[in-house]
Design a protein around this motif. Sequence first.
Motif, PDB file in Angstrom:
ATOM      1  N   PRO A 154     -75.664  56.240 -33.128  1.00 16.13           N
ATOM      2  CA  PRO A 154     -74.890  55.077 -32.676  1.00 16.13           C
ATOM      3  C   PRO A 154     -75.684  54.279 -31.647  1.00 16.13           C
ATOM      4  O   PRO A 154     -76.402  54.872 -30.821  1.00 16.13           O
ATOM      5  CB  PRO A 154     -73.648  55.704 -32.043  1.00 16.13           C
ATOM      6  CG  PRO A 154     -73.593  57.102 -32.561  1.00 16.13           C
ATOM      7  CD  PRO A 154     -75.009  57.512 -32.803  1.00 16.13           C
ATOM      8  N   PRO A 155     -75.594  52.966 -31.660  1.00 13.20           N
ATOM      9  CA  PRO A 155     -76.313  52.147 -30.670  1.00 13.20           C
ATOM     10  C   PRO A 155     -76.000  52.532 -29.225  1.00 13.20           C
ATOM     11  O   PRO A 155     -76.839  52.348 -28.350  1.00 13.20           O
ATOM     12  CB  PRO A 155     -75.846  50.730 -30.985  1.00 13.20           C
ATOM     13  CG  PRO A 155     -75.450  50.774 -32.419  1.00 13.20           C
ATOM     14  CD  PRO A 155     -74.880  52.143 -32.646  1.00 13.20           C
ATOM     15  N   ALA A 156     -74.813  53.066 -28.992  1.00 15.94           N
ATOM     16  CA  ALA A 156     -74.450  53.479 -27.635  1.00 15.94           C
ATOM     17  C   ALA A 156     -75.368  54.583 -27.117  1.00 15.94           C
ATOM     18  O   ALA A 156     -75.515  54.768 -25.907  1.00 15.94           O
ATOM     19  CB  ALA A 156     -72.997  53.949 -27.597  1.00 15.94           C
ATOM     20  N   ASP A 168     -73.948  49.297 -36.770  1.00 17.19           N
ATOM     21  CA  ASP A 168     -73.203  50.562 -36.701  1.00 17.19           C
ATOM     22  C   ASP A 168     -74.113  51.710 -36.278  1.00 17.19           C
ATOM     23  O   ASP A 168     -73.691  52.612 -35.551  1.00 17.19           O
ATOM     24  CB  ASP A 168     -72.569  50.884 -38.061  1.00 17.19           C
ATOM     25  CG  ASP A 168     -71.465  49.913 -38.423  1.00 17.19           C
ATOM     26  OD1 ASP A 168     -70.871  49.318 -37.496  1.00 17.19           O
ATOM     27  OD2 ASP A 168     -71.201  49.733 -39.627  1.00 17.19           O
ATOM     28  N   MET A 169     -75.374  51.675 -36.750  1.00 13.77           N
ATOM     29  CA  MET A 169     -76.324  52.734 -36.458  1.00 13.77           C
ATOM     30  C   MET A 169     -77.723  52.141 -36.279  1.00 13.77           C
ATOM     31  O   MET A 169     -78.032  51.082 -36.820  1.00 13.77           O
ATOM     32  CB  MET A 169     -76.368  53.766 -37.599  1.00 13.77           C
ATOM     33  CG  MET A 169     -75.097  54.577 -37.767  1.00 13.77           C
ATOM     34  SD  MET A 169     -74.904  55.819 -36.450  1.00 13.77           S
ATOM     35  CE  MET A 169     -73.343  56.589 -36.964  1.00 13.77           C
ATOM     36  N   THR A 188     -83.829  45.308 -31.040  1.00  7.12           N
ATOM     37  CA  THR A 188     -83.382  43.969 -30.652  1.00  7.12           C
ATOM     38  C   THR A 188     -81.888  44.011 -30.322  1.00  7.12           C
ATOM     39  O   THR A 188     -81.180  44.955 -30.690  1.00  7.12           O
ATOM     40  CB  THR A 188     -83.612  42.979 -31.800  1.00  7.12           C
ATOM     41  OG1 THR A 188     -82.744  43.316 -32.890  1.00  7.12           O
ATOM     42  CG2 THR A 188     -85.067  42.998 -32.271  1.00  7.12           C
ATOM     43  N   PRO A 189     -81.377  42.977 -29.643  1.00  4.14           N
ATOM     44  CA  PRO A 189     -79.933  42.910 -29.404  1.00  4.14           C
ATOM     45  C   PRO A 189     -79.135  42.994 -30.704  1.00  4.14           C
ATOM     46  O   PRO A 189     -78.061  43.613 -30.732  1.00  4.14           O
ATOM     47  CB  PRO A 189     -79.756  41.559 -28.711  1.00  4.14           C
ATOM     48  CG  PRO A 189     -81.058  41.335 -28.014  1.00  4.14           C
ATOM     49  CD  PRO A 189     -82.103  41.896 -28.937  1.00  4.14           C
ATOM     50  N   ASP A 190     -79.642  42.379 -31.772  1.00  7.13           N
ATOM     51  CA  ASP A 190     -78.953  42.451 -33.065  1.00  7.13           C
ATOM     52  C   ASP A 190     -78.949  43.876 -33.607  1.00  7.13           C
ATOM     53  O   ASP A 190     -77.953  44.325 -34.187  1.00  7.13           O
ATOM     54  CB  ASP A 190     -79.609  41.508 -34.077  1.00  7.13           C
ATOM     55  CG  ASP A 190     -79.269  40.048 -33.815  1.00  7.13           C
ATOM     56  OD1 ASP A 190     -78.281  39.795 -33.096  1.00  7.13           O
ATOM     57  OD2 ASP A 190     -80.000  39.183 -34.316  1.00  7.13           O
TER      58      ASP A 190
END
Length: 242
Positions: free
Chosen positions: A166-168, A156-157, A149-151
């Motif tokens: 990492p979300p990136a 952080d992870m 989800t966007p949240d």
Amino acid sequence: MQNQVVSREEWNKARRSLLLKEKEATHLRDKLNAERMALPWVKVDKDYAFDTPQGRKSLADLFDGRSQLMIYHFMLGPDWEAGCPGCSFLSDHVDGALPHLNNHDVTWVAVSRAPMEKIEAYKKRMGWKFPWVSSSGSDFNFDYHVSFTPDDLKQDMVVYNFTAIPPAEAHDELPGLSAFYKNDRGEIFHTYSSYARGPEELIGTLMILDRAPKGRNEDSTMNFVKRHDEYETAPKAQSCCH
């Protein structure tokens, strides 16, 4: 850059040396397969429901009368216009395997969060026959760590491929393959999942390229891959009688 050119005798010597390593890899794969089959199982106690062309179905229904179910987590989100090129590349290899899998007590189903109308349209575009259902409105994709989800992506992870990343490095949808078993009492067990490059061996084209002179000839993982209807058509050779 061309490889070194040698005599047939020298080539045979180099090839025999490589063959020993190939056999080691084959034996290691056999060992890995045995360890994979020996993994403990987790009972699936949660009720999951899926939209299908035949109506709403449970996870148990997806087995289609067989005891084993392979689910490919296909990246096609609710607001996506088309399926992931990499998932499409893998899925191009599935239809030919279906009769063999079904005869061997295995059902293959692709699952995405996109609505059925979007799945059906893309499936028609690609010309595929394998079953493909929607997990829209279900926790299935989130529980098996292939949707975020966007949240989630603000944390952080996130957990993908059994690792905190990492979300990136993540996305709202990611690929994977999961296996399930249903016993005579109707109990369902999650037996295996594989993510990222884990299902790569299912892609026969890559296995052929790995044996071609230039190999995969890629700058990054599968950067050469397009949906099969997006490649440029090669010009036809002119007839000598033209």
